[in-house]
Write an enzyme that holds these catalytic residues in place. Sequence first.
Site, PDB file in Angstrom:
ATOM      1  CB  CYS A 154      -0.985  -0.010   1.153  1.00  0.00           C
ATOM      2  SG  CYS A 154      -0.265   0.185   2.807  1.00  0.00           S
ATOM      3  CG  HIS A 202      -4.491  -0.179   3.964  1.00  0.00           C
ATOM      4  ND1 HIS A 202      -3.696  -0.944   3.144  1.00  0.00           N
ATOM      5  CD2 HIS A 202      -5.504   0.294   3.177  1.00  0.00           C
ATOM      6  CE1 HIS A 202      -4.212  -0.965   1.921  1.00  0.00           C
ATOM      7  NE2 HIS A 202      -5.302  -0.215   1.919  1.00  0.00           N
ATOM      8  CG  HIS A 214      -6.786   0.797  -1.352  1.00  0.00           C
ATOM      9  ND1 HIS A 214      -6.802  -0.314  -0.558  1.00  0.00           N
ATOM     10  CD2 HIS A 214      -8.001   0.814  -1.971  1.00  0.00           C
ATOM     11  CE1 HIS A 214      -7.963  -0.941  -0.665  1.00  0.00           C
ATOM     12  NE2 HIS A 214      -8.709  -0.272  -1.517  1.00  0.00           N
TER      13      HIS A 214
END
Length: 241
Positions: A154, A202, A214
């Site tokens: 990510c 994240h 993402h």
Amino acid sequence: MKKLVMSIALAGALLVAPTVSEATVKMGDRGASVTELQQTLASKGHNSASNVDGVFGPMTLRSVQSYQRSTGISSPAGNFFGVAGPATLSSLGLSSSGSSTSTASSSTSSSTSKSTAVAGTSTTSSNSGVISTARSLVGSPYVWGGTSPRGFDCSGFIQYAFAQNGKSIPRTVSQMWSAGSSVSSPSTGDLVFFETRSGPSHAGIYIGGNQFIHSGSSTGVTISSLSNPYWSKTYMGAKRL
């Protein structure tokens, strides 16, 4: 004598006649030629209408390959599979002069010089470029520690999208969280953070319309909604870098 003069003139004309340009539209290119290619592929059912952004990324690569396979122009064994060369462009009814296409390593001003609006939210030219790059990478696989289109985690995905537009940002999610300035609600180009484990673990790039892009561990690079129960439950906030 007349016949000799005519023969010489004809030979000269053949020597100076323009040949078909060997220009190609390929991975990493940007500009009007890419947009035209994407639109034409979409009209033939080989590209998504949402993937018309003037950036030749992974989605456009797959679209070209799909068209080449269906028409027999090329195949996975071919040297130019996924490259829109003269044969592919001619088959699509497009000019193969390719003069308006520039590579990603050259100036990106054509794709970032104008502000764009995503779901009613204005973006600066810099953020527009980041979003354009991020969208072109949809479909790239998730790879732990990955930092290239071959595979991203990510934070590697976010760092890559910003780096391609001339902005250096921290490598890890926690570092990005610490470096950013908190905003009460995200604007296009801001980062949105989630606590999937302890602390910020994240992150994605907000693209407007309550959506963010993402690299998810189970999805690869994709677009998700902040309204999704999982993401709304783990949402920590937004930061601006």
